[in-house]
Design an enzyme around this catalytic site. Sequence first.
Site, short mmCIF file in Angstrom:
data_model
loop_
_atom_site.label_atom_id
_atom_site.label_comp_id
_atom_site.label_asym_id
_atom_site.label_seq_id
_atom_site.Cartn_x
_atom_site.Cartn_y
_atom_site.Cartn_z
N GLU A 182 -4.42 -7.60 31.92
CA GLU A 182 -3.07 -7.81 32.14
C GLU A 182 -3.02 -8.75 33.22
OE1 GLU A 182 0.96 -5.42 33.84
OE2 GLU A 182 -0.98 -4.73 34.35
N LYS B 250 5.58 -6.53 27.30
CA LYS B 250 5.14 -5.14 28.00
C LYS B 250 6.62 -4.71 28.18
CE LYS B 250 3.89 -3.37 32.49
NZ LYS B 250 3.19 -3.76 33.81
N CYS C 247 -0.57 -1.42 30.83
CA CYS C 247 -0.55 -1.06 32.24
C CYS C 247 -0.06 0.49 32.16
CB CYS C 247 0.07 -1.83 33.38
SG CYS C 247 -0.28 -1.19 34.92
#
Length: 496
Positions: free
Chosen positions: A276, A325, A374
């Site tokens: 990421e 995300k 994440c």
Amino acid sequence: MINTQNKKFNKYFVPCLGGIFGGIATSTHFWLLFMPLSLFILWSRSDKKLANFLWGFFFILVSHSWLYELHPLTWLGFSWISSLIISISILFGCSIIGGILVYLWGLLVKKILQKKEISNMNSLRLTIKVLLLSFAWGIGEFILSQTPLFWIGLGEGIVPGDLYLAGLARWIGASGLCVVQLTIGFWIYLIYEKWKRKYHFKKTFLFGLLILVILHFLGGLTNPIERNNDYPVALWQTNMPTREKTNFKNQFINDKLISAQKIALSNDAKLLITPEGTLNNNFNLNFKSKIRMLAGGFRNSKNGLRSSLLGYQIGDKTYSSFIDKHRLVPLGEKIPGFLNIFSRGLSAVGGIQPGSDSRFFKWKFTQPLAIAICYEITDGFKIRNAVKSGAELIISAANLDPYPRKLHYQFLSLARVRSIENKKDNIIISNTGPSGLISEEGKIIKLFDPNTEQNDVVNPNFSIEKTFYTTYGERPLFLLCLFLIGLNLYFGKFTN
């Protein structure tokens, strides 16, 4: 005097100790020793309001102590003392919320379970009440996992402590694992209460032990998928300190990518994945990509900046596919609107915008994928939906710098439970670690050394198999909870 001291010890210190034990046990091999003891203490003080708050407060304080590592935030323009105050405030704020939630659960315990009667209560009635309270906790964790205020709880914290018991997640998910753990804690407490009151507890002990053996057998009962090397994937663990990344120029990243692609090709990889946030906003390759690549980075959309996993084909200089995300870190990536005038957040890139909530990613160069960027690894529900939609492999990309190994272990626990729940291999790739491959059974096949730059190949299996949990999710859990509520009302109304 001594009696007063003992009362204070039991009132204040014991519940604090219980929470500390639970926090230590989370995502460690100490689970077998500390978590049953922690939950025994929780049940033994569950009718005491302050004890419940203290247990929850210290559980979060210890298990989430890595939040302190936000400090120093001087690189974001905060003074040293402001940074310290912010970090401590976030940690203590989360701990207070944890204390309040366990306090509320304790009110439910007090309403449903009369602890003075448990040694004499009918076994069926007692079982119904304990299961109902355990289900309430499990469903509570599930609801919290759908918000950005949740990281890890009892459910996923069982790994790596008891991988056989964690295997039950194929049927009941992480929420069901909460129910199992709390029931075990009550079983220990019931044995203690019967022993203390000089009642016979042998049958209770043996019956509980038999159930434990059966649960471990069921959890370990699996049919492993035969491993293959059909699709080698290169992982580049970049080890780029977040606090220094703003100083890296695009040319530096390009040079690093050229080297990473050459290593990947020399290892016969078909795909390269980076963590990421590897690529800066508006980044373009100054060369044609030599390999298919999924790179963590940022992209501008009409709604603002997005954190994404960007897909590159062979020959691309800019991304041709992406998945954004969805779940953003509170304060770190997204702050409430009324605070925008004070801060851009606790992030080098400032506030970013969420993408689609679907974690299903389909492109023509691999089988369909479930992507967790994440913080999204906490949301088992959306990952399960992606697998149900046809994803054959999970990819979990993150940037856990500058946090300590404690957070790495918790990320691993979350990733391993996601694998078990859906019987899917899980590729994990992080800036400073953890990076590697987790099997569909939740076992670690390969794990890179932390805090080092590495580029190596893993060989994931793509699988179309679906577990009971993948198919039905939390629905059986909710139905059972409703059934238990009905039984509890029935016994409360028609029996003494």
